[in-house]
Write a protein that holds these residues in place. Structure first.
Motif, mmCIF file in Angstrom:
data_model
loop_
_atom_site.group_PDB
_atom_site.id
_atom_site.type_symbol
_atom_site.label_atom_id
_atom_site.label_comp_id
_atom_site.label_asym_id
_atom_site.label_seq_id
_atom_site.Cartn_x
_atom_site.Cartn_y
_atom_site.Cartn_z
ATOM 1 N N TYR A 1 2.430 1.678 -3.415
ATOM 2 C CA TYR A 1 1.414 2.096 -4.366
ATOM 3 C C TYR A 1 1.108 3.585 -4.210
ATOM 4 C CZ TYR A 1 -3.346 3.050 -5.881
ATOM 5 O OH TYR A 1 -4.453 3.620 -6.434
ATOM 6 N N THR A 2 0.999 4.048 -2.972
ATOM 7 C CA THR A 2 0.705 5.458 -2.715
ATOM 8 C C THR A 2 1.813 6.350 -3.245
ATOM 9 O OG1 THR A 2 -0.524 4.827 -0.712
ATOM 10 C CG2 THR A 2 0.129 7.134 -0.927
ATOM 11 N N ARG A 3 3.058 5.932 -3.048
ATOM 12 C CA ARG A 3 4.189 6.711 -3.563
ATOM 13 C C ARG A 3 4.164 6.762 -5.083
ATOM 14 N NH1 ARG A 3 9.852 4.975 -1.303
ATOM 15 N NH2 ARG A 3 10.358 6.671 -2.751
ATOM 16 N N ARG B 1 1.631 6.431 -7.068
ATOM 17 C CA ARG B 1 0.489 7.214 -7.526
ATOM 18 C C ARG B 1 0.783 8.707 -7.442
ATOM 19 N NH1 ARG B 1 -5.181 6.475 -4.539
ATOM 20 N NH2 ARG B 1 -3.945 7.476 -2.889
ATOM 21 N N LYS B 2 1.505 9.130 -6.402
ATOM 22 C CA LYS B 2 1.872 10.542 -6.284
ATOM 23 C C LYS B 2 2.869 10.953 -7.352
ATOM 24 C CE LYS B 2 1.030 10.992 -1.307
ATOM 25 N NZ LYS B 2 1.659 11.274 0.029
ATOM 26 N N SER C 1 1.080 10.874 -10.876
ATOM 27 C CA SER C 1 -0.209 11.554 -10.960
ATOM 28 C C SER C 1 -0.257 12.465 -12.179
ATOM 29 C CB SER C 1 -0.444 12.384 -9.690
ATOM 30 O OG SER C 1 -1.675 13.058 -9.767
ATOM 31 N N GLU D 1 -0.300 5.728 -14.838
ATOM 32 C CA GLU D 1 -0.659 5.580 -13.426
ATOM 33 C C GLU D 1 -0.831 4.099 -13.096
ATOM 34 O OE1 GLU D 1 -3.838 7.525 -10.265
ATOM 35 O OE2 GLU D 1 -3.652 8.253 -12.331
ATOM 36 N N ARG E 1 -5.024 0.743 -9.912
ATOM 37 C CA ARG E 1 -5.649 1.350 -8.742
ATOM 38 C C ARG E 1 -6.134 0.291 -7.764
ATOM 39 N NH1 ARG E 1 -7.438 6.056 -7.155
ATOM 40 N NH2 ARG E 1 -6.845 6.999 -9.146
ATOM 41 N N PHE F 1 -9.892 2.423 -2.275
ATOM 42 C CA PHE F 1 -9.696 3.026 -0.958
ATOM 43 C C PHE F 1 -10.244 2.122 0.143
ATOM 44 C CE2 PHE F 1 -11.309 5.774 2.480
ATOM 45 C CZ PHE F 1 -10.120 6.375 2.870
ATOM 46 N N ILE G 1 -7.756 -0.559 1.008
ATOM 47 C CA ILE G 1 -6.644 -0.021 1.808
ATOM 48 C C ILE G 1 -7.084 0.153 3.260
ATOM 49 C CG2 ILE G 1 -5.179 2.005 2.152
ATOM 50 C CD1 ILE G 1 -5.138 2.366 -0.873
ATOM 51 N N ILE H 1 0.837 -1.207 0.000
ATOM 52 C CA ILE H 1 0.000 0.000 0.000
ATOM 53 C C ILE H 1 0.868 1.252 0.000
ATOM 54 C CG2 ILE H 1 -1.611 1.354 1.411
ATOM 55 C CD1 ILE H 1 -2.855 -1.303 2.294
ATOM 56 N N HIS H 2 1.926 1.251 0.825
ATOM 57 C CA HIS H 2 2.825 2.409 0.881
ATOM 58 C C HIS H 2 3.506 2.639 -0.467
ATOM 59 C CE1 HIS H 2 5.648 5.305 2.524
ATOM 60 N NE2 HIS H 2 6.655 4.571 2.076
#
Length: 336
Positions: A231-233, A235-236, A239, A244, A247, A250, A253, A228-229
């Protein structure tokens, strides 16, 4: 688990004042377990979009916790009330005076406590696996995690847990019995008179099995949260581009984080019991610590509703809808 306790003299920790305080705590715990897990069952069974494999697993966890509030803790309340009501000369003989006859109620209550504890641990393990598949393989989630498979694993979890809870009785050939212990105020495994010393070692199966599952659950949760961490990085960083990454929803997560919190809470509540079992097998007798260990584990049965309320937005919405429906029903009843 429901491990072993020796016949320990606890006269110093069983005064009438202590019993009254203990009784108040037990009654409050029963109310919290029954109310909290009833809310969980109502939300997951009455809310259509929560009837998912994850919802079934959480329902199974709530049923196991509810069994403690219906059978295990009320039986301890019964023992405390009886000890308060009998005269002091009988009280000095211990809790053995409460139960006479050929069949002891602890042969039902003890395996229920042990089995439900194992069900909780195995269910949290299954929840961690379910979340890891949803996070690591989101495209395969609907194919791999089906309701039919989930229900099958729930059944196997309950069957295996209660079979394991009976192993000390079955394999010890009368060397291990169940008794109501005056220290923990619960039904515990105990050595039969003149039983060999090595019969205690079978009880190490419980902490070994539990910590194996909890350790695996922690590893799986760590892998999911790490993914998850990452993936979040990504995605930022990506972006606004056409590249991308895939997904992850949410809700997946948040659910993974909720299971992580549940795992930590259960590991913290189970660790004192594991320490106590190992100490008992080595010959140590800890009366006060036994009460703390057993009832900390029992108290974990009312934590889940707090964790869901804090971490799970969909659960909060389902609980709010049920509350509003009940409120409207009460208003209509009062008007009519």
């Amino acid at each position: 688990m429901t491990p072993v306790l020796n016949h320990t003299n606890c006269s110093g920790c069983c005064s009438s004042g202590d019993r009254v305080i203990t009784l108040i705590f037990m009654v409050a715990l029963i109310l919290a377990i029954l109310l909290g897990n009833s809310v969980i069952l109502a939300v997951f069974l009455a809310t259509k979009h929560l009837r998912t494999p994850q919802g079934y697993l959480k329902t199974s966890l709530a049923v196991a916790d509810l069994a403690l509030g219906i059978l295990v803790v009320p039986f301890s309340v019964y023992g405390e009330i009886k000890m308060l009501s009998i005269n002091s000369s009988l009280a000095e003989e211990g809790y053995e005076v409460l139960f006479v006859g050929s069949w002891h109620p602890c042969y039902l209550i003890g395996p229920v406590f042990a089995g439900c504890t194992l069900v909780s641990i195995s269910t949290i393990f299954l929840l961690a696996i379910e979340r890891s598949i949803a996070i690591l393989k989101p495209l395969h989630k609907e194919v791999v995690i089906t309701r039919r498979r989930t229900l099958l694993f729930i059944f196997l979890s309950w069957a295996a847990s209660f079979f394991l809870a009976m192993i000390p009785i079955i394999t010890s050939h009368g060397g291990i019995v169940l008794e109501y212990n005056r220290c923990s105020r619960m039904c515990n495994y105990a050595p039969a008179p003149s039983s060999p010393a090595n019969v205690w070692h079978i009880l190490l199966l419980f902490p070994a099995f539990d910590f194996s599952l909890l350790g695996g659950t922690l590893i799986i949760n760590a892998l999911s949260l790490t993914t998850i961490h990452q993936y979040t990085r990504r995605r930022k960083l990506l972006s606004g581009t056409d590249h991308e990454p895939l997904r992850v929803s949410f809700s997946d997560i948040k659910a993974a984080k909720t299971i992580g919190v549940l795992t930590i809470a259960f590991t913290a509540s189970f660790t004192p019991i594991a320490v106590f079992v190992v100490g008992n097998v080595l010959g140590y007798q800890w009366c006060t610590f036994s009460f703390f260990a057993f009832w900390m584990l029992a108290s974990n049965s009312c934590w889940n509703v707090i964790v869901y309320s804090v971490c799970d937005q969909r659960f909060r919405e389902g609980a709010r809808q049920i509350f509003m429906s009940l409120r409207c029903l009460c208003c209509r009843s009062s008007l009519s």
